[in-house]
Design an enzyme around this catalytic site. Structure first.
Site, PDB file in Angstrom:
ATOM      1  CB  SER A  77      -0.895   0.027   1.247  1.00  0.00           C
ATOM      2  OG  SER A  77      -1.722  -1.085   1.285  1.00  0.00           O
ATOM      3  N   GLY A  78       2.171   1.116  -0.053  1.00  0.00           N
ATOM      4  CA  GLY A  78       3.025   2.301  -0.010  1.00  0.00           C
ATOM      5  C   GLY A  78       3.768   2.419   1.313  1.00  0.00           C
ATOM      6  CB  THR A  79       4.775  -0.217   3.758  1.00  0.00           C
ATOM      7  OG1 THR A  79       3.612  -0.948   3.384  1.00  0.00           O
ATOM      8  CG2 THR A  79       5.024  -0.312   5.238  1.00  0.00           C
ATOM      9  CB  THR A  80       8.776   1.381   0.779  1.00  0.00           C
ATOM     10  OG1 THR A  80       8.432  -0.005   0.693  1.00  0.00           O
ATOM     11  CG2 THR A  80      10.268   1.549   0.750  1.00  0.00           C
ATOM     12  CD1 TRP A  81       6.941   8.251  -0.226  1.00  0.00           C
ATOM     13  CD2 TRP A  81       4.874   7.885  -0.985  1.00  0.00           C
ATOM     14  NE1 TRP A  81       6.473   9.429  -0.735  1.00  0.00           N
ATOM     15  CE2 TRP A  81       5.208   9.232  -1.206  1.00  0.00           C
ATOM     16  CE3 TRP A  81       3.621   7.416  -1.385  1.00  0.00           C
ATOM     17  CZ2 TRP A  81       4.313  10.131  -1.805  1.00  0.00           C
ATOM     18  CZ3 TRP A  81       2.737   8.298  -1.988  1.00  0.00           C
ATOM     19  CH2 TRP A  81       3.082   9.643  -2.194  1.00  0.00           C
ATOM     20  CG  HIS A 141       2.072  -5.513   6.793  1.00  0.00           C
ATOM     21  ND1 HIS A 141       1.937  -4.295   6.168  1.00  0.00           N
ATOM     22  CD2 HIS A 141       3.148  -6.104   6.207  1.00  0.00           C
ATOM     23  CE1 HIS A 141       2.905  -4.166   5.260  1.00  0.00           C
ATOM     24  NE2 HIS A 141       3.646  -5.234   5.271  1.00  0.00           N
ATOM     25  NE  ARG A 164      -0.730   1.576  -4.822  1.00  0.00           N
ATOM     26  CZ  ARG A 164       0.327   1.104  -5.454  1.00  0.00           C
ATOM     27  NH1 ARG A 164       1.004   0.081  -4.948  1.00  0.00           N
ATOM     28  NH2 ARG A 164       0.737   1.640  -6.584  1.00  0.00           N
ATOM     29  CB  SER A 172       1.593  -3.452  -5.902  1.00  0.00           C
ATOM     30  OG  SER A 172       2.846  -3.183  -5.370  1.00  0.00           O
TER      31      SER A 172
HETATM   32  P1  A3P Z   1       3.947  -0.612  -7.390  1.00  0.00           P
HETATM   33  O1  A3P Z   1       4.211  -2.075  -7.327  1.00  0.00           O
HETATM   34  O2  A3P Z   1       2.559  -0.295  -7.840  1.00  0.00           O
HETATM   35  O3  A3P Z   1       4.961   0.146  -8.146  1.00  0.00           O
HETATM   36  P2  A3P Z   1       4.987  -1.332  -0.019  1.00  0.00           P
HETATM   37  O4  A3P Z   1       5.987  -0.290   0.277  1.00  0.00           O
HETATM   38  O5  A3P Z   1       3.795  -1.287   0.904  1.00  0.00           O
HETATM   39  O6  A3P Z   1       5.601  -2.667  -0.147  1.00  0.00           O
HETATM   40  O7  A3P Z   1       4.345  -0.932  -1.418  1.00  0.00           O
HETATM   41  C1  A3P Z   1       5.121  -1.000  -2.580  1.00  0.00           C
HETATM   42  C2  A3P Z   1       4.498  -0.100  -3.601  1.00  0.00           C
HETATM   43  O8  A3P Z   1       4.810   1.257  -3.293  1.00  0.00           O
HETATM   44  C3  A3P Z   1       5.077  -0.379  -4.978  1.00  0.00           C
HETATM   45  O9  A3P Z   1       4.029  -0.045  -5.890  1.00  0.00           O
HETATM   46  C4  A3P Z   1       6.216   0.615  -5.012  1.00  0.00           C
HETATM   47  O10 A3P Z   1       6.681   0.907  -6.316  1.00  0.00           O
HETATM   48  C5  A3P Z   1       5.558   1.830  -4.359  1.00  0.00           C
HETATM   49  N1  A3P Z   1       6.539   2.763  -3.808  1.00  0.00           N
HETATM   50  C6  A3P Z   1       7.734   2.500  -3.228  1.00  0.00           C
HETATM   51  N2  A3P Z   1       8.344   3.620  -2.866  1.00  0.00           N
HETATM   52  C7  A3P Z   1       7.543   4.636  -3.226  1.00  0.00           C
HETATM   53  C8  A3P Z   1       7.653   6.074  -3.133  1.00  0.00           C
HETATM   54  N3  A3P Z   1       8.721   6.654  -2.600  1.00  0.00           N
HETATM   55  N4  A3P Z   1       6.630   6.812  -3.606  1.00  0.00           N
HETATM   56  C9  A3P Z   1       5.539   6.232  -4.149  1.00  0.00           C
HETATM   57  N5  A3P Z   1       5.384   4.888  -4.276  1.00  0.00           N
HETATM   58  C10 A3P Z   1       6.373   4.099  -3.819  1.00  0.00           C
END
Ligand code: A3P
Length: 331
Positions: A77-81, A141, A164, A172
């Site tokens: 869902s964008g955890t890394t971000w 999570h 997300r 994803s």
């Molecule tokens: P996609 O596979 O659609 O590209 P999580 O971090 O929860 O594992 O989610 C990974 C999703 O967040 C992936 O999506 C990844 O590319 C996206 N992502 C990782 N870093 C990001 C950032 N800095 N900004 C926006 N999206 C990001």
């Protein structure tokens, strides 16, 4: 735990768990996993064995503090971000931005904001987290129903939930699990895992129930729980990082605004910037996953390239049905 075991934990989940957890999971409903061989249903949600062990250790031992901050998501869902953003936000006094030595330049965000059940309590049933300086920043999570009691009711800690839309989350997750599968395992067929996702059988699924629990919490306790959407963050990151800073009681000062700190922080944590750093191109997490697996496209609406009209219809119907009456809408 042997290092080869720990580095393959995401694949060999059952081999990493203690006797009591083996006993427990033998009694739980089981389904085939997307990555590890099995998922087990515990308190209504599906878990891989080693992460379930981490969750149960966490339930038994974790003591929340009022100053703790938890960053909560379903996978992909964008955890890394969000980890990068919250780390940069909360540590901006010790780690000014911009700086040539900022930790995000040399560390993957998952190494800076550890998962409770996937890292801290999975590697060690009683990790030494009491000595961590306040405010402590954790991620998880874990579904709301399974959070440790001290997080749910014993403290005034803060929960930040990022969700997300289910179609992009699914696509994803499909890519991510395929990337981590071995060549011998081959890729998962998209139709097969799509059916399982729709039936709630995915890591920490059902997706919709996970989201709804935290949505309801954020309505009931807006001081304690904030609900963010990936799509909104992509569209107006400045608005939402300022909201986040207010929620975490560390609003941007006039001086910081004047210096353009918000824009610098967003640039530091942007997909384009993080994904091009050497650590994220070629590094690995201690659990074995390659850092580049967490950066794919980072866009809204990539599902249009993968899902058939029938699949779209099916997810949209489930979403409308599950969220009916909740006030929650996902794009
Ligand atoms: P996609 O596979 O659609 O590209 P999580 O971090 O929860 O594992 O989610 C990974 C999703 O967040 C992936 O999506 C990844 O590319 C996206 N992502 C990782 N870093 C990001 C950032 N800095 N900004 C926006 N999206 C990001």
């Amino acid at each position: 735990m042997a290092s080869d075991q720990s580095s393959r934990k995401y694949l060999q989940q059952e081999e990493c768990v203690e006797y009591e957890i083996k006993e427990l999971i033998s009694t739980l409903p089981r389904q085939n996993g997307w990555l590890a061989s099995s998922l087990y249903q515990y308190q209504g949600f599906w878990h891989a064995a080693a992460y379930l062990q981490g969750l149960i250790s966490c339930q038994n031992h974790f003591q929340a503090r009022d100053s703790d901050v938890f960053l909560i998501t379903t996978p992909k869902s964008g955890t890394t971000w969000l980890k990068a953003l919250i780390f940069a936000l909360m540590n901006r006094k010790q780690n000014p931005i911009p700086s040539a030595t900022h930790p995000l330049l040399t560390h993957n965000p998952h190494d800076l904001v550890p998962f409770l059940e996937i890292k801290l309590y999975a590697d060690n049933q009683k990790p030494d987290i009491a000595s961590l300086p306040s405010p402590r920043l954790f991620s998880t999570h874990i579904p709301y129903v399974s959070l440790p009691e001290s997080v749910k009711s014993g403290s005034r800690c803060k929960l930040v939930y990022l969700c997300r839309n289910p179609k992009d989350t699914f696509v994803s997750l499909w890519h991510f699990t395929n990337k981590l599968r071995t060549p011998e395992m081959g890729a998962n067929n998209i139709g097969g895992v799509f059916d399982r996702f729709c039936n709630g059988i995915s890591l920490y699924g059902p997706f919709w129930d996970h989201v709804l629990e935290y949505w309801n919490l954020s309505k009931d306790d807006p001081e304690g729980a904030m609900f963010l959407k990936y799509e909104d963050m992509k569209e107006q990151p400045g608005v939402h990082i300022r909201r986040l800073a207010e929620f975490l009681n560390c609003p941007f000062t006039e001086d910081e605004e004047g210096l353009g700190l918000v824009e610098e922080m967003l640039r530091l944590c942007s997909f384009d910037h993080l994904s091009c750093l050497e650590v994220n191109k070629s590094g690995k997490l201690s659990s074995g996953e390659e850092n580049n697996a967490f950066f794919r496209r980072g866009e809204v609406g990539d599902w249009k390239n993968y899902l058939t009209p029938e699949m779209v219809d099916q997810v949209d119907r489930i979403t409308a049905n599950k969220f009916s009456g909740s006030g929650l809408q996902l794009r």
